[in-house]
Structure formats: structure tokens, C-alpha cells
Design a protein around this motif. Sequence first.
Motif, mmCIF file in Angstrom:
data_model
loop_
_atom_site.group_PDB
_atom_site.id
_atom_site.type_symbol
_atom_site.label_atom_id
_atom_site.label_comp_id
_atom_site.label_asym_id
_atom_site.label_seq_id
_atom_site.Cartn_x
_atom_site.Cartn_y
_atom_site.Cartn_z
ATOM 1 N N MET A 147 -9.452 5.902 6.847
ATOM 2 C CA MET A 147 -8.043 6.182 6.555
ATOM 3 C C MET A 147 -7.934 7.144 5.373
ATOM 4 S SD MET A 147 -5.112 3.422 5.485
ATOM 5 C CE MET A 147 -6.117 2.872 4.079
ATOM 6 N N PHE A 148 -8.703 6.880 4.314
ATOM 7 C CA PHE A 148 -8.656 7.756 3.153
ATOM 8 C C PHE A 148 -9.090 9.183 3.510
ATOM 9 C CE2 PHE A 148 -9.614 3.696 0.613
ATOM 10 C CZ PHE A 148 -8.263 3.410 0.499
ATOM 11 N N SER A 149 -10.019 9.296 4.443
ATOM 12 C CA SER A 149 -10.512 10.627 4.808
ATOM 13 C C SER A 149 -9.451 11.447 5.522
ATOM 14 C CB SER A 149 -11.756 10.502 5.699
ATOM 15 O OG SER A 149 -11.413 10.063 7.007
ATOM 16 N N LEU B 175 0.707 6.843 6.581
ATOM 17 C CA LEU B 175 -0.647 6.341 6.803
ATOM 18 C C LEU B 175 -0.942 5.107 5.963
ATOM 19 C CD1 LEU B 175 -3.200 7.224 8.420
ATOM 20 C CD2 LEU B 175 -3.945 8.410 6.360
ATOM 21 N N LEU B 176 -0.543 5.152 4.669
ATOM 22 C CA LEU B 176 -0.921 4.091 3.741
ATOM 23 C C LEU B 176 0.028 2.894 3.764
ATOM 24 C CD1 LEU B 176 -1.894 6.223 0.618
ATOM 25 C CD2 LEU B 176 -3.446 5.052 2.186
ATOM 26 N N PHE B 177 1.306 3.122 4.061
ATOM 27 C CA PHE B 177 2.286 2.042 3.953
ATOM 28 C C PHE B 177 2.989 1.732 5.271
ATOM 29 C CE2 PHE B 177 1.663 3.385 -0.406
ATOM 30 C CZ PHE B 177 1.578 2.168 -1.055
ATOM 31 N N ASN B 178 3.714 2.675 5.821
ATOM 32 C CA ASN B 178 4.546 2.364 6.983
ATOM 33 C C ASN B 178 3.734 1.801 8.146
ATOM 34 O OD1 ASN B 178 7.212 2.585 8.454
ATOM 35 N ND2 ASN B 178 5.938 3.904 9.735
ATOM 36 N N ASP B 179 2.698 2.520 8.542
ATOM 37 C CA ASP B 179 1.921 2.089 9.709
ATOM 38 C C ASP B 179 1.190 0.772 9.440
ATOM 39 O OD1 ASP B 179 2.808 4.407 10.845
ATOM 40 O OD2 ASP B 179 0.854 5.418 10.863
ATOM 41 N N ARG B 180 0.592 0.658 8.270
ATOM 42 C CA ARG B 180 -0.180 -0.550 7.960
ATOM 43 C C ARG B 180 0.738 -1.768 7.843
ATOM 44 N NH1 ARG B 180 -3.024 0.407 2.773
ATOM 45 N NH2 ARG B 180 -4.732 -0.978 3.406
ATOM 46 N N TRP C 148 0.336 -5.192 9.936
ATOM 47 C CA TRP C 148 0.160 -6.485 9.270
ATOM 48 C C TRP C 148 1.275 -7.458 9.680
ATOM 49 C CZ3 TRP C 148 -0.966 -4.362 3.649
ATOM 50 C CH2 TRP C 148 -2.179 -3.658 3.696
ATOM 51 N N ALA C 149 2.483 -6.936 9.860
ATOM 52 C CA ALA C 149 3.577 -7.794 10.324
ATOM 53 C C ALA C 149 3.274 -8.333 11.719
ATOM 54 C CB ALA C 149 4.893 -7.017 10.328
ATOM 55 N N GLN C 150 2.706 -7.499 12.566
ATOM 56 C CA GLN C 150 2.331 -7.960 13.900
ATOM 57 C C GLN C 150 1.244 -9.026 13.824
ATOM 58 O OE1 GLN C 150 1.278 -4.362 16.006
ATOM 59 N NE2 GLN C 150 3.410 -3.842 16.451
ATOM 60 N N ALA D 54 11.963 -0.050 1.961
ATOM 61 C CA ALA D 54 12.572 -0.148 3.285
ATOM 62 C C ALA D 54 11.575 -0.516 4.379
ATOM 63 C CB ALA D 54 13.246 1.183 3.630
ATOM 64 N N ASP D 55 10.320 -0.161 4.194
ATOM 65 C CA ASP D 55 9.305 -0.409 5.226
ATOM 66 C C ASP D 55 8.350 -1.525 4.828
ATOM 67 O OD1 ASP D 55 10.039 1.777 7.083
ATOM 68 O OD2 ASP D 55 9.491 3.049 5.388
ATOM 69 N N SER D 56 8.827 -2.474 4.034
ATOM 70 C CA SER D 56 7.996 -3.586 3.583
ATOM 71 C C SER D 56 7.520 -4.427 4.764
ATOM 72 C CB SER D 56 8.785 -4.471 2.628
ATOM 73 O OG SER D 56 9.849 -5.120 3.310
ATOM 74 N N VAL D 57 6.485 -5.208 4.506
ATOM 75 C CA VAL D 57 6.000 -6.131 5.534
ATOM 76 C C VAL D 57 7.120 -7.076 5.970
ATOM 77 C CG1 VAL D 57 4.390 -8.013 6.020
ATOM 78 C CG2 VAL D 57 3.607 -6.005 4.739
#
Length: 269
Positions: A157-159, A216-221, A225-227, A251-254
Motif C-alpha cells: 500500500m505504501f508503495s 488509499l490510507l483511510f477511505n478504502d481501509r 474494516w467496517a465490513q 466523514a469516512d470513519s469506521v
Amino acid sequence: MITALIAAAIAASPAPAPAAEAPLHEARPAIWVVNDQDTIIYLFGTFHALDGKSAWFNEQVKTTFGASSELVLETLVPQAPKAIAAPAFSPRAMRAQPVGPFAGSASFLSTSKAVMSAGRSQGMSTSHGADAVLREAAEELGKPVVGLETFEFQLGMFSRLPGAPPPKDAAAAARDRAAMAAVLNHLQAAWNRGDIESFTPMLNQMRTGSPQSYKLLFNDRNGRWAQWIAHRLQQPGVVFVAVGAGHLAGADSVQNKLALLHVRSQRIN
């Protein structure tokens, strides 16, 4: 991802005053609960590197952690043998970080080193961080510890983060380190008092200034994690999920991602 949040906020951050010695003080970091008839999932926001001056592993944190049969972290970072392990913010530890997978993200690696330097100047260490303390406590108790993501996934992910900005001169780099130290102190104080929303302005700055990194770092993850949490509710038991506090803000918190799945979360402290 404290590193990413700090990078988004540096430009607006003042230089800090020197850190003052203070006695250990009580802290109340934020905890949520997600539950149904036979499952309880505690959702705890961590701070990855702390100065060790707050007594946060007490009261509700210790109670909810103790009641849980499993600890779930963002990932399980490989641990060096204790006999040769380097301090978290030491130059040797920084040099020991795996560099290859970061080849496409020099900006993240450079910022990470700068944040480590700023954190070290404030006495912060990942060995005092909530994730490390919880993992050590779980392992001492024989409590299973699992990761929401593999370490290899995180390196990959970092790459994929955006490339490096032009290098800065020494004076600009020093100003950035001072700004990073100020942000770290501000966020640590907010975390200690359970003020999750103090993370929101920096999340918003990242979403505006670097939408690819934010996604990449917040919204998608957070969505994944919520799923995971929603799926875990189908299995009876008590679970303690600990992820970076920034993932529980904005706004896009878990929690908001859970709401989209019609799963209710509630702050309990």
C-alpha cells in the motif's frame, strides 16, 4: 496512519515549546462498542507512538480489553528478538526498516523518518504506543492477536502512494520537524482526553490536498474494516479491535462506514 496525518498538517502547524517533564496523568482514550445479541466488539482508537507519561491502560480500557477473548490490530508488525531490538525511534531502527517495497513512495519514507525524528525529540516511542502495549498484554495473557491486514499488504500500500516532492533545504527541513513535533504533541494530548474529532481537520486537509493518499490510507481501509466488523458480528464472542484514532474520525470513519452497512456503533466513554 499518524505519519500521513502529520504530513497533511505541517504547513499550518506552529513550532512547539520544549516538552516539559510531567507526572503520569490519567487519560481516557475513546472507545466504541458494536454489539448484537451474542457478540460484543469494542472499537478502540490507538496512538501509535506515545511518550509514556499518561496512564491510559486503566478503567474502561482495561475492563473492555480484559473482557475480550481476542485482540485485533491493524497489522502484526514483525518483532525483532528482544535481545537485539532497537528503540522504536532510534537511528538503527530507522535504518532497519525494509526499504525495497517503498521504492515508489520516497515521499512517505522521507516523511516517516522526519516524523520519527520529531517524535524522538518529544520522547515518543512506538514501544510506549497503544498498539504495542496492547499486543504485549495480550501475548502475556495468551490472548489471540490477529491483524486486519497483513504486513506485506501494508508495504504494498505504501508503495502506491504519490511520489516524492522536491527536496527541501536544511532550514525548511528544520521548520518541518518543529511543525511535526507540534502536531504530535497536539494529537497526543487530544488522544489522551478522548478528543477524536481533533484528528478531523488533518483528515480533511489530506482529502483535499492528496485525495489519492486519503482514499488509499483511510477511505478504502475504513470501509474494509467496517465490513470485517459487520461480518464478525455473525460469530459469538467478545473482541477488542484497536486501530489508529484517525480511522475513527471524520466523514469516512469506521463508525460511519458501519452505519452505511446498517450496523450501529456507540461511544461508551
